[in-house]
Design an enzyme around this catalytic site. Structure first.
Site, PDB file in Angstrom:
ATOM      1  N   GLY A   1       9.610   2.999   6.136  1.00 35.50           N
ATOM      2  CA  GLY A   1       8.959   1.707   6.268  1.00 35.50           C
ATOM      3  C   GLY A   1       8.124   1.315   5.061  1.00 35.50           C
ATOM      4  O   GLY A   1       7.918   2.100   4.142  1.00 35.50           O
TER       5      GLY A   1
ATOM      6  N   LEU B   1       0.821  -1.217   0.000  1.00 37.85           N
ATOM      7  CA  LEU B   1       0.000   0.000   0.000  1.00 37.85           C
ATOM      8  C   LEU B   1       0.849   1.259   0.000  1.00 37.85           C
ATOM      9  O   LEU B   1       0.389   2.331  -0.371  1.00 37.85           O
ATOM     10  CB  LEU B   1      -0.924   0.015   1.224  1.00 37.85           C
ATOM     11  CG  LEU B   1      -1.916  -1.143   1.374  1.00 37.85           C
ATOM     12  CD1 LEU B   1      -2.622  -1.066   2.720  1.00 37.85           C
ATOM     13  CD2 LEU B   1      -2.933  -1.122   0.236  1.00 37.85           C
TER      14      LEU B   1
ATOM     15  N   LYS C   1       2.601  -2.285   8.919  1.00 39.94           N
ATOM     16  CA  LYS C   1       3.712  -1.387   8.581  1.00 39.94           C
ATOM     17  C   LYS C   1       4.964  -1.941   9.224  1.00 39.94           C
ATOM     18  O   LYS C   1       4.994  -2.197  10.420  1.00 39.94           O
ATOM     19  CB  LYS C   1       3.442   0.040   9.077  1.00 39.94           C
ATOM     20  CG  LYS C   1       4.544   1.037   8.703  1.00 39.94           C
ATOM     21  CD  LYS C   1       4.326   2.422   9.326  1.00 39.94           C
ATOM     22  CE  LYS C   1       3.607   3.347   8.383  1.00 39.94           C
ATOM     23  NZ  LYS C   1       3.581   4.759   8.888  1.00 39.94           N
TER      24      LYS C   1
ATOM     25  N   ASP D   1       1.973  15.812   9.771  1.00 34.77           N
ATOM     26  CA  ASP D   1       2.028  15.344   8.385  1.00 34.77           C
ATOM     27  C   ASP D   1       0.605  15.180   7.841  1.00 34.77           C
ATOM     28  O   ASP D   1       0.287  14.194   7.185  1.00 34.77           O
ATOM     29  CB  ASP D   1       2.813  14.029   8.308  1.00 34.77           C
ATOM     30  CG  ASP D   1       3.298  13.707   6.898  1.00 34.77           C
ATOM     31  OD1 ASP D   1       3.279  14.609   6.042  1.00 34.77           O
ATOM     32  OD2 ASP D   1       3.697  12.554   6.657  1.00 34.77           O
TER      33      ASP D   1
ATOM     34  N   GLY E   1       7.692   4.269   2.177  1.00 31.11           N
ATOM     35  CA  GLY E   1       8.366   5.542   2.377  1.00 31.11           C
ATOM     36  C   GLY E   1       9.792   5.282   2.821  1.00 31.11           C
ATOM     37  O   GLY E   1      10.257   4.138   2.843  1.00 31.11           O
TER      38      GLY E   1
ATOM     39  N   VAL F   1       4.417  -0.582   3.875  1.00 30.52           N
ATOM     40  CA  VAL F   1       3.064  -0.871   4.347  1.00 30.52           C
ATOM     41  C   VAL F   1       2.395  -1.863   3.393  1.00 30.52           C
ATOM     42  O   VAL F   1       2.419  -1.666   2.174  1.00 30.52           O
ATOM     43  CB  VAL F   1       2.223   0.421   4.430  1.00 30.52           C
ATOM     44  CG1 VAL F   1       0.818   0.112   4.933  1.00 30.52           C
ATOM     45  CG2 VAL F   1       2.894   1.449   5.333  1.00 30.52           C
TER      46      VAL F   1
HETATM   47  P1  ADP Z   1       3.765   5.884   4.996  1.00 30.89           P
HETATM   48  O1  ADP Z   1       3.174   7.157   4.457  1.00 30.89           O
HETATM   49  O2  ADP Z   1       4.777   6.118   6.056  1.00 30.89           O
HETATM   50  O3  ADP Z   1       4.227   4.971   3.910  1.00 30.89           O
HETATM   51  P2  ADP Z   1       1.078   5.291   5.997  1.00 30.89           P
HETATM   52  O4  ADP Z   1       0.799   4.953   7.411  1.00 30.89           O
HETATM   53  O5  ADP Z   1       0.632   6.624   5.517  1.00 30.89           O
HETATM   54  O6  ADP Z   1       2.630   5.056   5.741  1.00 30.89           O
HETATM   55  O7  ADP Z   1       0.421   4.171   5.097  1.00 30.89           O
HETATM   56  C1  ADP Z   1       0.681   4.089   3.708  1.00 30.89           C
HETATM   57  C2  ADP Z   1      -0.601   3.848   2.943  1.00 30.89           C
HETATM   58  O8  ADP Z   1      -1.215   2.632   3.364  1.00 30.89           O
HETATM   59  C3  ADP Z   1      -1.673   4.908   3.165  1.00 30.89           C
HETATM   60  O9  ADP Z   1      -1.511   6.009   2.303  1.00 30.89           O
HETATM   61  C4  ADP Z   1      -2.941   4.142   2.888  1.00 30.89           C
HETATM   62  O10 ADP Z   1      -3.189   4.065   1.497  1.00 30.89           O
HETATM   63  C5  ADP Z   1      -2.616   2.757   3.387  1.00 30.89           C
HETATM   64  N1  ADP Z   1      -3.092   2.537   4.768  1.00 30.89           N
HETATM   65  C6  ADP Z   1      -2.434   2.829   5.910  1.00 30.89           C
HETATM   66  N2  ADP Z   1      -3.156   2.500   7.004  1.00 30.89           N
HETATM   67  C7  ADP Z   1      -4.309   1.973   6.543  1.00 30.89           C
HETATM   68  C8  ADP Z   1      -5.502   1.419   7.180  1.00 30.89           C
HETATM   69  N3  ADP Z   1      -5.617   1.349   8.510  1.00 30.89           N
HETATM   70  N4  ADP Z   1      -6.485   0.955   6.370  1.00 30.89           N
HETATM   71  C9  ADP Z   1      -6.368   1.009   5.025  1.00 30.89           C
HETATM   72  N5  ADP Z   1      -5.293   1.510   4.381  1.00 30.89           N
HETATM   73  C10 ADP Z   1      -4.274   1.986   5.114  1.00 30.89           C
END
Ligand code: ADP
Ligand code: MG
Length: 353
Positions: free
Chosen positions: A34, A28, A54, A168, A31, A36
């Site tokens: 990490g 998903l 994550k 953020d 960054g 996800v």
């Molecule tokens: P980072 O920006 O550090 O990579 P995020 O916590 O923003 O990490 O998560 C990355 C992406 O994963 C989000 O933009 C979203 O699309 C998806 N995501 C994160 N948490 C959830 C959740 N609880 N349910 C569904 N999708 C999620």
């Protein structure tokens, strides 16, 4: 002590996980801090359904702490946190990883939703379910945007009242929760909890320049570096009042309102162009409007028209969020009491019809 006991008991009854409990699904996000993935649990007794994992670097420790705190203090503000733990890295000799698990809230972030040509109507049907064939127009679009902004401010007020500044806030970090049909905040990776001094030293390099307020540090640079936790706890209400660090998130939220109102600022390049224009006007939104309105295209004119509805109440709110001086920006709580929200958004619209 009651709080500690409660937290401990609550923790005991929550499912716990370890590394081998997950089947990795679609990636998903990835960054600098990490990766996800959507995952499912191998545990047969798991009632959690689809989850999000994550795998974070060193900052994951703070993110787990923030999520635990949100879970207890303002659970509805953010994605539902399930569990977090430390794990040895898969690569030999590398540093430990932190694994964080949330409930999978839904397929779309606000970023994807505002990129759609259908916005804001795509969001209307998500919030209300079946939508009658109402006439499309500015009034209706304004109600939908009001509803999204109110939900976002509500979540933000929860975080700020808990003492957490997100740092953020951007559409990519706002997820639509299909279960509750509301928007929630995600990604506490850059968050700071000022009441207990966790992540106290601003990690300014974490800030997304597209949505960051002009002040580089959310706390005055004269504030000494992280005091010990008990000292920070005693000091922080004072520091909070002095520096109003929450107003950093308000600026970012104002930019989200701007993007919802003006289609031309929804793309990265459009937003960057807006930021450049605003900076040239010394961050004075009224001056910016004066400079662009005479030669505005129909897209831009339509955005101003939307914000000018009901005596310009939307424009008034926008200008009270996007201000150079943090001190002059409204708080999330004050924004929620702003007359822009008097008509109750979508709910009133659906009842009125
Ligand atoms: P980072 O920006 O550090 O990579 P995020 O916590 O923003 O990490 O998560 C990355 C992406 O994963 C989000 O933009 C979203 O699309 C998806 N995501 C994160 N948490 C959830 C959740 N609880 N349910 C569904 N999708 C999620
Ligand atoms: Mg993110």
């Amino acid at each position: 002590w009651d709080m500690f006991v409660l937290a401990f008991v609550e923790r005991l009854f929550r499912p716990t996980y370890k590394k081998d409990d997950f089947v990795l699904g679609k990636k998903l996000g990835e960054g600098a801090f990490g990766v996800v993935n959507r995952v499912s649990s191998k545990k047969s007794n798991s009632k959690e359904g689809d989850l999000v994992l994550k795998r974070a670097t060193e900052y994951g420790a703070v993110e787990i702490w923030m999520n635990e705190r949100v879970r207890r203090a303002c659970a509805n503000s953010c994605a539902d946190f399930v569990y977090g733990f430390r794990e040895k890295s898969s690569k030999k000799g590398a540093e430990a990883e932190y694994w964080l698990i949330w409930r999978f809230e839904g397929e779309s972030t606000l970023a994807e939703l505002i990129q759609s040509k259908e916005f804001p109507y795509n969001v209307e049907s998500m919030i209300l379910g079946e939508v009658q064939d109402l006439p499309k127009g500015l009034e209706r679009e304004n109600r939908i945007i009001q509803t999204v902004l109110r939900q976002l401010l509500f979540a933000l007020d929860g975080l700020h009242s808990t003492g957490i500044v997100h740092r953020d806030i951007k559409p990519q970090n706002v997820i639509f929760s299909e279960g509750s049909r509301t928007f929630k905040i995600i990604d506490l990776g850059a968050a700071a909890d000022l009441r207990v001094g966790i992540n106290y030293i601003p990690k300014e390099f974490l800030l997304d320049p597209r949505y960051a307020a002009p002040e580089q540090y959310i706390m005055s640079t004269q504030t000494p570096s992280a005091p010990s936790a008990p000292v920070a706890a005693a000091l922080s209400p004072v520091l909070w009042q002095l520096n109003l660090p929450d107003r950093f998130d308000i600026y970012s939220t104002g930019l989200i309102l701007l993007q919802m109102a003006f289609p031309s600022f929804r793309s990265d390049s459009g937003l960057i162009q807006f930021n450049r224009q605003l900076k040239r006007c010394d961050y004075d939104l009224v001056a910016w409007r004066k400079s662009v309105e005479p030669r505005a295209n129909s897209d831009l004119r339509r955005g101003f028209e939307l914000l000018d509805l009901d005596g310009g109440i939307g424009w008034e709110l926008l200008t009270s969020m996007v201000r150079y001086k943090a001190r002059q920006r409204v708080s999330a709580k004050a924004a929620l009491a702003h007359p822009y929200f008097d008509k109750e958004g979508l709910l009133a619209l659906s009842i009125m019809q």
